[in-house]
Design an enzyme around this catalytic site. Structure first.
Site: not given
Ligand code: BES
Ligand code: ZN
Ligand code: MN
Length: 516
Positions: A295, A306, A367, A369
């Site tokens: 990220k 998370d 991750e 899911r």
């Molecule tokens: N934990 C994150 C989602 C999230 C983002 C929660 C911001 C709270 C605030 C999750 O694991 C994630 O990184 N999701 C990705 C999925 C994508 C790679 C398909 C996302 O939403 O960017």
């Molecule tokens: Zn996450």
């Molecule tokens: Mn993630």
């Protein structure tokens, strides 16, 4: 968080010896509420004076503080606005009490006395008392664990007294207070767990919390270590854990509540509820770096939260046990970090899930899911009445719903309606999203049964659809709380930072299931 005591007693509010009396008023009403009128009389019309001068009108969350100069035993009166009477909902009561609790602390007091506002449309005394206590406890929430110098912060609230003139109402108020405390303390517990940094709140620490909860009556815990998960074939969960040096923990809590009749010795009518449990599964990523699909640095620290879903599961099991709900409840927390590292999974890797389905990992940041796939598959083994999962699953949820709605998906209309009702009652509203099979084409992989990302468009939906492939034919609800789990600002009873939203919804759902 410090514990707040609550006393319910029969009495006259104007005779109450208190640091602060909290009294409410509806906007635009010329008459004072019954309780406020009595205090006003004793004060020689001081409250009316505030209204006629229009210094205080009763607008939502408006406050006015005045000193009583020894005219009544209470030192101060805090007037708080409930907004227009015909627009008043239970959530306004929560907000007013949250605002009042903050104001009381600012004034240097550590306790206050209050009474129920005049009856709200469609809300019982139980619900009103519950909302008041939730608002007050959550409004005064602060996280100060890591501050070495506390002297400049206001002292935390320690005591609330609810005064009721009619003895006939006391029982209901007591019940509401009990429920309000349980649900607010559960939410505060979730906020605490999420506020702790990831170097403290590791999967091992989460497992220790679960063990602590297993000391409550009727609760058992089982913790699967890495080798146990390997033996079972939890390839998706273990795949995510590979990049981290923190040992992963797959945590199972089981609460076996006695049916109401059973507690008194006889067999209860709810006995068969024991046969089919309610299973709640919480995403428990104690820190999400994104893994090899790293990220960006900005706001990454928020990914310590998370594990909100898992924390909510812990808190809900604890609350169910404390309220002695006559239910059979199972909580499941797949807990791990998501880290890059020499042994971390890479884009393109294929994992075999507990359910036997294979997944091509195209993005290691999707991750949640993956761990939930194994968590949900494990849940189906209990042949549950329903599975609910809670997860900070997608950034797309935040984009779609902003801060005020939880994303809801599910495969059972009746359960969806009940969860929706619970959300409405709790003031943690859900918004239903489509779980249409058409979207599955976005999850097709060239080499495995599916891939873990759905490409552009409908990111919250494809994530939910991915999960749906692991619940078999169990009734199932998925709550994406990535929209609401973190607040950019402090609100009446929602803290800046981790909010714990979802906890009260889950508890409210269980309360209504217990009474069904
Ligand atoms: N934990 C994150 C989602 C999230 C983002 C929660 C911001 C709270 C605030 C999750 O694991 C994630 O990184 N999701 C990705 C999925 C994508 C790679 C398909 C996302 O939403 O960017
Ligand atoms: Zn996450
Ligand atoms: Mn993630």
């Amino acid at each position: 968080m410090t514990k707040i005591d609550v006393t319910v007693k029969q009495g006259r509010i104007e005779a109450e010896r208190a640091e602060v009396l909290v009294l409410s008023h509806y906007e635009g009403e010329s008459a004072l509420e019954a309780q406020a009128a009595k205090v006003d009389q004793a004060l020689g019309g001081a409250l009316r004076g505030l209204l006629t001068s229009r210094e205080f009108q009763g607008k939502r969350n408006q406050t006015a503080l005045l000193h009583t100069q020894g005219k009544i035993p209470a030192k101060r009166v805090l007037f708080v606005g409930l907004g227009k009477k015909k627009e008043a909902r239970l959530d306004q009561v929560r907000q007013a009490l949250g605002t009042a609790a903050k104001r009381v602390c600012q004034a240097g007091a550590r306790s206050f006395s209050t009474s129920l506002p005049g009856p709200l449309p469609q809300a019982s005394a139980i619900e009103t008392a519950q909302a008041m206590i939730e608002g007050a406890i959550l409004g005064s929430y602060r996280f100060t664990e890591y501050r070495s110098n506390n002297s400049e912060e206001p002292k935390p609230l320690g005591h609330i007294t609810v005064v009721e003139p009619q003895s006939g109402k006391l029982k209901d108020i007591q019940k509401g207070v009990r429920q309000g405390r349980a649900s607010a303390e559960a939410t505060a517990y979730v906020r605490d767990l999420c506020n702790h940094p990831a170097n403290v709140m590791t999967p091992s620490r989460i497992a220790a919390e679960a063990k602590q909860i297993a000391k409550e009556r009727g609760v058992r815990v089982k913790i699967l270590e890495r080798r146990d998960a390997e033996r079972l074939g939890m390839g998706a969960f273990l795949g995510v854990a590979r990049g981290s040096h923190e040992p992963p923990k797959f945590i199972i809590l089981e609460y076996m509540g006695k049916a109401r009749g059973e507690r008194r010795g006889a067999r209860g009518k709810n006995d068969e509820k024991h046969a089919k449990p309610i299973v709640i599964v919480g995403k428990t990523i104690t820190f999400d770096t994104g893994g090899i699909s790293l990220k960006p640095a900005e706001n990454m620290e928020q990914m310590k939260a998370d594990m909100t879903g898992g924390a909510e599961v812990l808190a809900t099991v604890r609350a169910a046990a404390r309220l002695r709900l006559p239910l059979h409840l199972i909580g499941i927390l797949p807990a791990t970090e998501n880290m890059p590292g020499g042994r971390a999974i890479k884009p393109g890797d294929i994992l075999t899930t507990l359910a036997g389905k294979t997944v091509e990992v195209q993005n290691t940041d999707a991750e949640g899911r993956l761990i939930l796939a194994d968590g949900l598959a494990y849940a189906t083994r209990y042949k549950p009445a329903v599975i609910l999962d809670v997860a900070t699953l997608t950034g797309a949820c935040m984009v779609a719903l902003g801060q005020f709605a939880v994303g809801m998906f599910g495969n059972d209309e009746a359960v969806k309606r009940r969860v929706q009702q619970a959300g409405l009652k709790a003031g943690e509203r859900v918004w239903e999203m489509p779980l249409w099979e058409e979207y599955f084409e976005q999850l097709r992989s060239d080499v495995a049964d599916m891939r873990n990302i759905g490409g552009r468009g409908g990111g919250m939906i494809t994530a939910a659809l991915f999960l749906s492939k692991f619940v078999g034919d169990c009734p199932w609800i998925h709550l994406d709380i990535a929209s609401t789990d973190w607040s950019e600002r402090e609100r009446a009873y929602i803290s800046k930072g981790p909010t714990g939203i979802g906890t009260r919804l889950l508890i409210q759902y269980l309360l209504s299931e217990a009474e069904r």
